[in-house]
Scaffold this motif. Structure first.
Motif, PDB file in Angstrom:
ATOM      1  N   VAL A  96       0.832  -1.217   0.000  1.00 59.92           N
ATOM      2  CA  VAL A  96       0.000   0.000   0.000  1.00 59.92           C
ATOM      3  C   VAL A  96       0.859   1.256   0.000  1.00 59.92           C
ATOM      4  CG1 VAL A  96      -1.918  -1.163   1.154  1.00 59.92           C
ATOM      5  CG2 VAL A  96      -0.234   0.051   2.524  1.00 59.92           C
ATOM      6  N   ARG A  97       2.184   1.056  -0.160  1.00 62.07           N
ATOM      7  CA  ARG A  97       3.132   2.155  -0.311  1.00 62.07           C
ATOM      8  C   ARG A  97       3.104   3.105   0.894  1.00 62.07           C
ATOM      9  NH1 ARG A  97       2.331   3.719  -6.748  1.00 62.07           N
ATOM     10  NH2 ARG A  97       2.790   1.612  -7.537  1.00 62.07           N
ATOM     11  N   THR A  98       3.329   2.506   2.051  1.00 61.13           N
ATOM     12  CA  THR A  98       3.441   3.307   3.261  1.00 61.13           C
ATOM     13  C   THR A  98       4.486   2.674   4.163  1.00 61.13           C
ATOM     14  OG1 THR A  98       2.170   4.344   5.056  1.00 61.13           O
ATOM     15  CG2 THR A  98       1.688   2.048   4.601  1.00 61.13           C
ATOM     16  N   ALA A  99       4.947   3.431   5.144  1.00 61.63           N
ATOM     17  CA  ALA A  99       5.902   2.889   6.120  1.00 61.63           C
ATOM     18  C   ALA A  99       5.159   2.010   7.115  1.00 61.63           C
ATOM     19  CB  ALA A  99       6.598   4.039   6.850  1.00 61.63           C
ATOM     20  N   GLU A 152      -6.136  -1.286   7.757  1.00 63.24           N
ATOM     21  CA  GLU A 152      -5.523  -0.387   8.733  1.00 63.24           C
ATOM     22  C   GLU A 152      -4.307   0.332   8.146  1.00 63.24           C
ATOM     23  OE1 GLU A 152      -7.040   0.371  11.346  1.00 63.24           O
ATOM     24  OE2 GLU A 152      -8.561  -1.200  11.149  1.00 63.24           O
ATOM     25  N   LEU A 153      -3.488  -0.384   7.403  1.00 62.82           N
ATOM     26  CA  LEU A 153      -2.342   0.261   6.776  1.00 62.82           C
ATOM     27  C   LEU A 153      -2.787   1.269   5.711  1.00 62.82           C
ATOM     28  CD1 LEU A 153      -0.105  -2.902   6.475  1.00 62.82           C
ATOM     29  CD2 LEU A 153       0.393  -0.885   7.881  1.00 62.82           C
ATOM     30  N   ALA A 159      -3.019   8.936   4.654  1.00 64.56           N
ATOM     31  CA  ALA A 159      -2.753  10.024   5.610  1.00 64.56           C
ATOM     32  C   ALA A 159      -3.944  10.274   6.531  1.00 64.56           C
ATOM     33  CB  ALA A 159      -2.378  11.315   4.875  1.00 64.56           C
ATOM     34  N   HIS A 160      -4.792   9.244   6.701  1.00 62.37           N
ATOM     35  CA  HIS A 160      -5.960   9.410   7.568  1.00 62.37           C
ATOM     36  C   HIS A 160      -5.558   9.630   9.016  1.00 62.37           C
ATOM     37  CE1 HIS A 160      -8.217   6.713   4.446  1.00 62.37           C
ATOM     38  NE2 HIS A 160      -7.923   7.916   3.975  1.00 62.37           N
ATOM     39  N   THR A 161      -4.527   8.911   9.457  1.00 60.80           N
ATOM     40  CA  THR A 161      -4.139   9.017  10.866  1.00 60.80           C
ATOM     41  C   THR A 161      -3.541  10.380  11.171  1.00 60.80           C
ATOM     42  OG1 THR A 161      -2.091   7.883  10.231  1.00 60.80           O
ATOM     43  CG2 THR A 161      -3.806   6.551  11.269  1.00 60.80           C
ATOM     44  N   ARG A 162      -2.868  10.979  10.190  1.00 60.15           N
ATOM     45  CA  ARG A 162      -2.299  12.309  10.438  1.00 60.15           C
ATOM     46  C   ARG A 162      -3.403  13.342  10.595  1.00 60.15           C
ATOM     47  NH1 ARG A 162       3.352  13.199   7.172  1.00 60.15           N
ATOM     48  NH2 ARG A 162       4.209  11.115   7.502  1.00 60.15           N
ATOM     49  N   LEU A 163      -4.412  13.219   9.763  1.00 62.32           N
ATOM     50  CA  LEU A 163      -5.553  14.123   9.891  1.00 62.32           C
ATOM     51  C   LEU A 163      -6.352  13.796  11.148  1.00 62.32           C
ATOM     52  CD1 LEU A 163      -6.827  14.107   6.198  1.00 62.32           C
ATOM     53  CD2 LEU A 163      -5.625  15.963   7.350  1.00 62.32           C
ATOM     54  N   GLY A 164      -6.399  12.498  11.485  1.00 63.74           N
ATOM     55  CA  GLY A 164      -7.246  12.075  12.593  1.00 63.74           C
ATOM     56  C   GLY A 164      -6.798  12.585  13.944  1.00 63.74           C
TER      57      GLY A 164
END
Length: 501
Positions: A96-99, A152-153, A159-164
């Motif tokens: 999903v191209r995320t860390a 979840e990933l 970037a949902h968690t950053r906004l969340g």
């Protein structure tokens, strides 16, 4: 309205909240200064109201700002502890191209979630955590678990968690502010309306983000795996609620805790009769609200069905195979569920013993104590012995006995005396080793004699409560059981007045 536009609107409303707070504080300062320049009674009233409201607002914001994240739930697992689980998560993160997360924690919940500590309104991420509920690992296949983890990933990737994080912080601040203004109804009403608008917008963003994360899950595991995972999670969450309400809630009774929390849940899930009950429960219609953080199950399933189906290699193994040793993991998580004091003071016992203590504490202990205390009061005895209640019945003073029980909290439209007598007699049988509560994963525990026959005292208790002449037979029956005439229930002994000295 797009998700991005809703997110911008949520941030704008959050900024507006602080502007609103600043306006109230500024108005309070203005009227306070005005009073010093030109004193008027009307100005004094306005200054007092605004100053008190401003103080409540500032206090609420200070309280929220001082709240720390607190201790993290569950058990932290490293790559050395759970290499297969970490490899799975890291592989999915690449897809999903995320860390990947910095931490994975196993938790005693029917849930999987991610969080992200951020700075500067979500522009800079500092630490990522993933939470995986062991009950999900108990019930999902590897395919379905991969779908859940991919979902979840996907929150990270989008970037949902950053906004969340800042949006959630604003939600907490608004709710705390509204609560703190309870003594200022007009201003509370103003902030309450603002809070509802903010929640409607921010929760709409959350619901859209859930659908976006579902798309990542389908890309990773396919439509069928994600849809089946959602259905199983709904079913498992219902089962866990029944389990915690009817079984885990007994923790503490008799100074005990269950030795195998997840073993008990496994037994409940695999009970045929309970499965039929749970199947009916999950079919109940679920009300939706504009304040819900997640779309309805039906909405999510419909959205998933509309997505393209990728090619997948199925893996129907239990998700527990992602763990090195499921029993070791379960034990560690169970230990995390209790406080240090609970671990040292509560005995770890089998579910059979815990249910025996728990049902007795919930159903019988208070009835036995309260009946003895009410009987002492009615006949004027100097000790709360059980036969005092039966003497009150023998004298035809059931109404006084009933009144005494109601004063102790026994409330019901119908007479409570027969119900209390039945439960008290059950307690006597248990106290004297004649009966026991028997564990059942299918439904409520059963009170049985040593030979397995079920105890049924309701009809007999009703007869005793209604007929003073029946007391003689009851006393004879109790005597045959070895119950002394002056028997004082253990629960009532502490209620005796202390001698002066």
């Amino acid at each position: 309205m797009t998700t991005a536009l809703r997110a911008v609107l949520a941030f704008a409303l959050l900024a507006g909240f602080y502007v609103l707070v600043g306006s109230v504080v500024a108005a309070a300062v203005f009227f306070d200064v005005l009073l010093l320049i030109d004193f008027h009674a009307n100005g004094l009233r306005a200054a007092i109201v605004l100053t008190l409201a401003a103080a409540a607002l500032v206090q609420a914001l200070i309280m929220v700002s001082r709240r720390s994240g607190g201790e993290q739930p569950g058990v932290l697992v490293t790559r050395e502890h759970e290499p297969a689980l970490w490899r799975t998560v890291e592989d999915l993160a690449q897809r999903v191209r995320t860390a990947p997360p910095d931490e994975i924690r196993l938790v005693p919940e029917v849930n999987a979630a991610v969080s992200e500590e951020t700075r500067f309104l979500g522009l800079v991420a500092t630490r990522r955590r993933m939470y995986i509920g062991l009950p999900l690992l108990q019930t999902l296949t590897v395919d379905e678990m991969r779908a859940v983890l991919g979902h979840e990933l996907g929150h990270y990737s989008g970037a949902h968690t950053r906004l969340g994080a800042p949006v959630y912080r604003g939600r907490v601040s608004l709710i705390a502010t509204v609560h703190n203004l309870r003594r200022h109804p007009f201003i509370q009403r103003l902030f309450s309306l603002y809070a509802k608008l903010y929640l409607r917008v921010s929760q709409a963003v959350s619901r859209r983000q859930e659908l976006e994360a579902d798309e990542f899950a389908v890309v990773i595991a396919g439509r069928q795996a994600m849809a089946q995972a959602l259905r199983k999670i709904h079913y498992t969450a219902t089962a866990w609620e029944v389990y915690t309400d009817d079984y885990l809630s007994m923790t503490g009774a008799g100074g005990c805790r269950p030795v195998a929390v997840f073993g008990g849940f496994h037994s409940l899930l695999n009970d045929t009769a309970r499965q039929a009950e749970l199947a009916k429960l999950v079919e109940r219609p679920v009300e939706t609200s504009p304040y819900d953080s997640h779309p309805s199950l039906a909405e999510r399933l419909a959205a998933i069905e509309a997505l393209p189906e990728p090619e997948q290699v199925p893996d129907p193994r239990s998700a527990l195979t992602l763990l090195q040793d499921a029993n070791v993991a379960a034990h560690a998580i169970e230990q995390s569920m209790w406080s240090p004091q609970g671990l040292t003071t509560l005995r770890a016992v089998s579910w059979e013993e815990l249910v025996s203590h728990g049902v007795y504490a919930a159903r019988n202990a208070h009835a036995l104590r309260d009946l003895a205390l009410a009987g002492r009061r009615v006949v004027g005895a100097n000790r709360p012995y059980l036969d005092a209640a039966f003497e009150a019945i023998a004298r035809g003073r059931q109404a006084e006995l009933e009144e005494g029980l109601r004063e102790q909290g026994w409330t019901a439209p119908e007479p409570v005396l027969a119900r209390v007598v039945a439960r008290a007699l059950e307690a006597v049988l248990i106290q004297h080793g004649q009966a026991r509560w028997e564990l059942s994963w299918s439904g409520p525990a059963r009170l049985v004699y040593d030979d397995g026959e079920e105890v049924a005292l309701a009809e007999y208790a009703a007869q005793v409560a209604a007929d003073p002449a029946a007391v003689a037979g009851l006393r004879e029956w109790l005597g045959d059981l070895g119950v002394r005439h002056d028997y004082v229930p253990p629960e009532a002994e502490q209620e005796q007045p202390q001698a002066a000295g």
